[in-house]
Design a protein around this motif. Sequence first.
Motif, PDB file in Angstrom:
ATOM      1  N   ASN A 110       0.796  -1.184   0.079  1.00  0.00           N
ATOM      2  CA  ASN A 110       0.120  -0.049   0.151  1.00  0.00           C
ATOM      3  C   ASN A 110       1.124   1.103   0.010  1.00  0.00           C
ATOM      4  OD1 ASN A 110      -2.674  -1.270   0.190  1.00  0.00           O
ATOM      5  ND2 ASN A 110      -2.361  -1.866   2.429  1.00  0.00           N
ATOM      6  N   ALA A 111       0.143   2.295  -0.378  1.00  0.00           N
ATOM      7  CA  ALA A 111       0.782   3.562  -0.464  1.00  0.00           C
ATOM      8  C   ALA A 111       0.297   4.485   0.696  1.00  0.00           C
ATOM      9  CB  ALA A 111       0.788   4.299  -1.738  1.00  0.00           C
ATOM     10  N   GLY A 112       1.222   4.875   1.620  1.00  0.00           N
ATOM     11  CA  GLY A 112       0.796   5.825   2.688  1.00  0.00           C
ATOM     12  C   GLY A 112      -0.142   5.123   3.451  1.00  0.00           C
ATOM     13  N   SER A 113      -0.793   5.890   4.452  1.00  0.00           N
ATOM     14  CA  SER A 113      -1.505   4.826   5.592  1.00  0.00           C
ATOM     15  C   SER A 113      -2.867   4.712   5.468  1.00  0.00           C
ATOM     16  CB  SER A 113      -1.178   5.753   6.666  1.00  0.00           C
ATOM     17  OG  SER A 113      -1.798   7.048   6.838  1.00  0.00           O
ATOM     18  N   TRP A 114      -3.699   4.177   6.150  1.00  0.00           N
ATOM     19  CA  TRP A 114      -5.012   3.797   6.111  1.00  0.00           C
ATOM     20  C   TRP A 114      -5.870   4.947   6.320  1.00  0.00           C
ATOM     21  CZ3 TRP A 114      -8.666   4.069  10.122  1.00  0.00           C
ATOM     22  CH2 TRP A 114      -8.069   4.132  11.364  1.00  0.00           C
ATOM     23  N   GLN A 115      -5.212   6.072   7.029  1.00  0.00           N
ATOM     24  CA  GLN A 115      -6.104   7.428   7.395  1.00  0.00           C
ATOM     25  C   GLN A 115      -6.106   8.335   6.393  1.00  0.00           C
ATOM     26  OE1 GLN A 115      -3.392   6.168   9.097  1.00  0.00           O
ATOM     27  NE2 GLN A 115      -3.906   6.001  11.280  1.00  0.00           N
ATOM     28  N   ALA A 116      -5.748   8.010   5.228  1.00  0.00           N
ATOM     29  CA  ALA A 116      -5.425   8.806   3.864  1.00  0.00           C
ATOM     30  C   ALA A 116      -6.842   9.345   3.772  1.00  0.00           C
ATOM     31  CB  ALA A 116      -4.660   8.284   2.795  1.00  0.00           C
ATOM     32  N   SER A 117      -6.772  10.883   3.419  1.00  0.00           N
ATOM     33  CA  SER A 117      -7.726  11.346   2.827  1.00  0.00           C
ATOM     34  C   SER A 117      -7.730  11.311   1.389  1.00  0.00           C
ATOM     35  CB  SER A 117      -7.824  12.839   3.032  1.00  0.00           C
ATOM     36  OG  SER A 117      -6.807  13.649   2.395  1.00  0.00           O
ATOM     37  N   TRP A 118      -8.729  11.553   0.389  1.00  0.00           N
ATOM     38  CA  TRP A 118      -8.554  11.561  -1.018  1.00  0.00           C
ATOM     39  C   TRP A 118      -7.299  12.226  -1.482  1.00  0.00           C
ATOM     40  CZ3 TRP A 118      -9.137  14.807  -5.180  1.00  0.00           C
ATOM     41  CH2 TRP A 118      -9.451  14.190  -6.555  1.00  0.00           C
ATOM     42  N   SER A 119      -7.238  13.240  -1.157  1.00  0.00           N
ATOM     43  CA  SER A 119      -6.200  14.146  -1.540  1.00  0.00           C
ATOM     44  C   SER A 119      -4.691  13.538  -1.283  1.00  0.00           C
ATOM     45  CB  SER A 119      -6.058  15.702  -1.198  1.00  0.00           C
ATOM     46  OG  SER A 119      -6.159  15.605   0.044  1.00  0.00           O
ATOM     47  N   ALA A 120      -4.552  13.201   0.102  1.00  0.00           N
ATOM     48  CA  ALA A 120      -3.271  12.465   0.460  1.00  0.00           C
ATOM     49  C   ALA A 120      -3.153  11.143  -0.312  1.00  0.00           C
ATOM     50  CB  ALA A 120      -3.385  12.093   1.808  1.00  0.00           C
ATOM     51  N   ALA A 121      -4.379  10.413  -0.679  1.00  0.00           N
ATOM     52  CA  ALA A 121      -3.973   9.106  -1.448  1.00  0.00           C
ATOM     53  C   ALA A 121      -3.598   9.529  -2.946  1.00  0.00           C
ATOM     54  CB  ALA A 121      -5.528   8.598  -1.553  1.00  0.00           C
ATOM     55  N   ILE A 122      -4.025  10.536  -3.562  1.00  0.00           N
ATOM     56  CA  ILE A 122      -3.552  10.885  -4.823  1.00  0.00           C
ATOM     57  C   ILE A 122      -2.053  11.083  -4.626  1.00  0.00           C
ATOM     58  CG2 ILE A 122      -3.501  12.623  -6.547  1.00  0.00           C
ATOM     59  CD1 ILE A 122      -5.755  11.209  -6.769  1.00  0.00           C
ATOM     60  N   THR A 123      -1.679  11.879  -3.782  1.00  0.00           N
ATOM     61  CA  THR A 123      -0.276  12.213  -3.541  1.00  0.00           C
ATOM     62  C   THR A 123       0.459  10.974  -2.939  1.00  0.00           C
ATOM     63  OG1 THR A 123      -0.704  14.408  -2.814  1.00  0.00           O
ATOM     64  CG2 THR A 123       1.559  13.690  -2.259  1.00  0.00           C
ATOM     65  N   SER A 124       0.143  10.194  -2.265  1.00  0.00           N
ATOM     66  CA  SER A 124       0.866   8.884  -1.764  1.00  0.00           C
ATOM     67  C   SER A 124       1.258   7.931  -2.908  1.00  0.00           C
ATOM     68  CB  SER A 124       0.044   8.176  -0.811  1.00  0.00           C
ATOM     69  OG  SER A 124      -0.040   8.971   0.497  1.00  0.00           O
ATOM     70  N   ALA A 125       0.221   7.891  -3.904  1.00  0.00           N
ATOM     71  CA  ALA A 125       0.440   6.832  -4.984  1.00  0.00           C
ATOM     72  C   ALA A 125       1.269   7.396  -5.866  1.00  0.00           C
ATOM     73  CB  ALA A 125      -1.153   6.746  -5.501  1.00  0.00           C
ATOM     74  N   ALA A 126       1.341   8.749  -6.192  1.00  0.00           N
ATOM     75  CA  ALA A 126       2.181   9.480  -6.985  1.00  0.00           C
ATOM     76  C   ALA A 126       3.573   9.265  -6.685  1.00  0.00           C
ATOM     77  CB  ALA A 126       1.796  10.726  -7.321  1.00  0.00           C
ATOM     78  N   SER A 127       3.753   9.296  -5.430  1.00  0.00           N
ATOM     79  CA  SER A 127       5.275   9.536  -4.738  1.00  0.00           C
ATOM     80  C   SER A 127       5.540   7.772  -4.347  1.00  0.00           C
ATOM     81  CB  SER A 127       5.342  10.238  -3.729  1.00  0.00           C
ATOM     82  OG  SER A 127       4.253  10.090  -2.526  1.00  0.00           O
ATOM     83  N   TYR A 128       4.871   7.125  -4.580  1.00  0.00           N
ATOM     84  CA  TYR A 128       5.189   5.577  -4.216  1.00  0.00           C
ATOM     85  C   TYR A 128       6.685   5.346  -4.583  1.00  0.00           C
ATOM     86  CZ  TYR A 128       4.770   0.658  -3.622  1.00  0.00           C
ATOM     87  OH  TYR A 128       4.990  -0.716  -3.052  1.00  0.00           O
ATOM     88  N   ALA A 129       7.445   4.798  -3.583  1.00  0.00           N
ATOM     89  CA  ALA A 129       8.902   4.897  -3.625  1.00  0.00           C
ATOM     90  C   ALA A 129       9.431   3.614  -4.201  1.00  0.00           C
ATOM     91  CB  ALA A 129       9.323   4.821  -2.105  1.00  0.00           C
ATOM     92  N   ALA A 130       8.526   2.524  -4.551  1.00  0.00           N
ATOM     93  CA  ALA A 130       9.286   1.293  -5.197  1.00  0.00           C
ATOM     94  C   ALA A 130       9.620   1.633  -6.559  1.00  0.00           C
ATOM     95  CB  ALA A 130       8.113   0.386  -5.142  1.00  0.00           C
ATOM     96  N   ALA A 131      10.826   1.050  -7.063  1.00  0.00           N
ATOM     97  CA  ALA A 131      11.281   1.383  -8.237  1.00  0.00           C
ATOM     98  C   ALA A 131      10.432   0.514  -9.103  1.00  0.00           C
ATOM     99  CB  ALA A 131      12.671   0.604  -8.385  1.00  0.00           C
ATOM    100  N   ARG A 132      10.403   1.062 -10.479  1.00  0.00           N
ATOM    101  CA  ARG A 132       9.682   0.719 -11.667  1.00  0.00           C
ATOM    102  C   ARG A 132      10.331   0.721 -13.029  1.00  0.00           C
ATOM    103  NH1 ARG A 132       8.383   4.749 -14.458  1.00  0.00           N
ATOM    104  NH2 ARG A 132       8.576   6.969 -13.531  1.00  0.00           N
ATOM    105  N   PRO A 133       9.696  -0.187 -14.035  1.00  0.00           N
ATOM    106  CA  PRO A 133      10.454  -0.041 -15.309  1.00  0.00           C
ATOM    107  C   PRO A 133      10.435   1.235 -15.766  1.00  0.00           C
ATOM    108  CG  PRO A 133       9.235  -2.060 -15.005  1.00  0.00           C
ATOM    109  CD  PRO A 133       8.765  -1.140 -13.944  1.00  0.00           C
ATOM    110  N   ALA A 134      11.570   1.785 -16.381  1.00  0.00           N
ATOM    111  CA  ALA A 134      11.637   3.002 -17.138  1.00  0.00           C
ATOM    112  C   ALA A 134      10.859   3.278 -18.317  1.00  0.00           C
ATOM    113  CB  ALA A 134      13.259   3.353 -17.670  1.00  0.00           C
ATOM    114  N   ARG A 135      10.434   2.143 -18.607  1.00  0.00           N
ATOM    115  CA  ARG A 135       9.459   1.781 -19.846  1.00  0.00           C
ATOM    116  C   ARG A 135       7.956   1.896 -19.551  1.00  0.00           C
ATOM    117  NH1 ARG A 135      12.413  -2.658 -20.687  1.00  0.00           N
ATOM    118  NH2 ARG A 135      11.027  -3.906 -20.709  1.00  0.00           N
ATOM    119  N   ALA A 136       7.636   1.960 -18.037  1.00  0.00           N
ATOM    120  CA  ALA A 136       6.219   2.056 -17.810  1.00  0.00           C
ATOM    121  C   ALA A 136       5.867   3.488 -17.547  1.00  0.00           C
ATOM    122  CB  ALA A 136       6.082   1.284 -16.568  1.00  0.00           C
ATOM    123  N   SER A 137       4.632   3.682 -17.209  1.00  0.00           N
ATOM    124  CA  SER A 137       4.134   4.769 -16.837  1.00  0.00           C
ATOM    125  C   SER A 137       4.664   5.121 -15.536  1.00  0.00           C
ATOM    126  CB  SER A 137       2.689   5.000 -16.951  1.00  0.00           C
ATOM    127  OG  SER A 137       1.979   4.401 -15.747  1.00  0.00           O
TER     128      SER A 137
END
Length: 234
Positions: A110-137
């Motif tokens: 999961n990204a962030g904590s379970w207390q996340a508001s909608w705006s916090a959820a948007i931010t937490s997902a966008a800043s998720y720290a796990a490495a991803r393929p450079a060829r992905a979005s």
Amino acid sequence: MKNLMKCAAILAATLLAFGFASCKTNSDDGSGTEAKIINLKPMEQATADDIGKVIGADGYIYANKAAAEAKGTTASAMIAYVGSATEPTSSDINASMEGHAHGLAIALSNAGSWQASWSAAITSAASYAAARPARASTWRLPSAYQWMWMLKGCGSNITPKTNIGDALEFQNGNISNLSQACGGVSVYNKYWTSTEKDKDNAYECRCNNQHKFQSATKSQDELAGIWAIAIFAF
């Protein structure tokens, strides 16, 4: 003498062949042996049979998180949906996925904590720290429509639709079981989607025992217990 020379030639050829095979097996580019890389499938070649498998940060498909890490790469996400001739590609589902049109992959935690508001959820997902393929979005919070296709890809009976409406019910299918089987988190919670109902409300995907999409006040946090999880398109 002739027999001796013949034996020497055979021995030399055998040693040469053995040395070539050893080089091919042991040549390493830092991400695994050459032979092993050849046997791996790039994420762009994923099919529906690969749903439940893991995409590594190197862009290859692995059976699970442990298999990816054994090859020295980060296990980025689980393949949850792959487009087909009769179903939309990810670009049809959401044109903002930076041109990636083959499938959708969901993070293993999961990204962030379970207390996340909608705006916090948007931010937490966008800043998720796990490495991803450079060829992905980039990482992002999934829309309600993307959730529908991931659920369907993982065996749900849901019929994806862009007109959501409250209380659209579905069966979870195997998304949580598949996630746990490949080394990911249990997808058995209420999750924010990026889809807004109006200026004060957004939709959540209830992958718990309620099995439905429901609107929630964007500012809800502790009482709502709504999680955030990130996805990328590939």
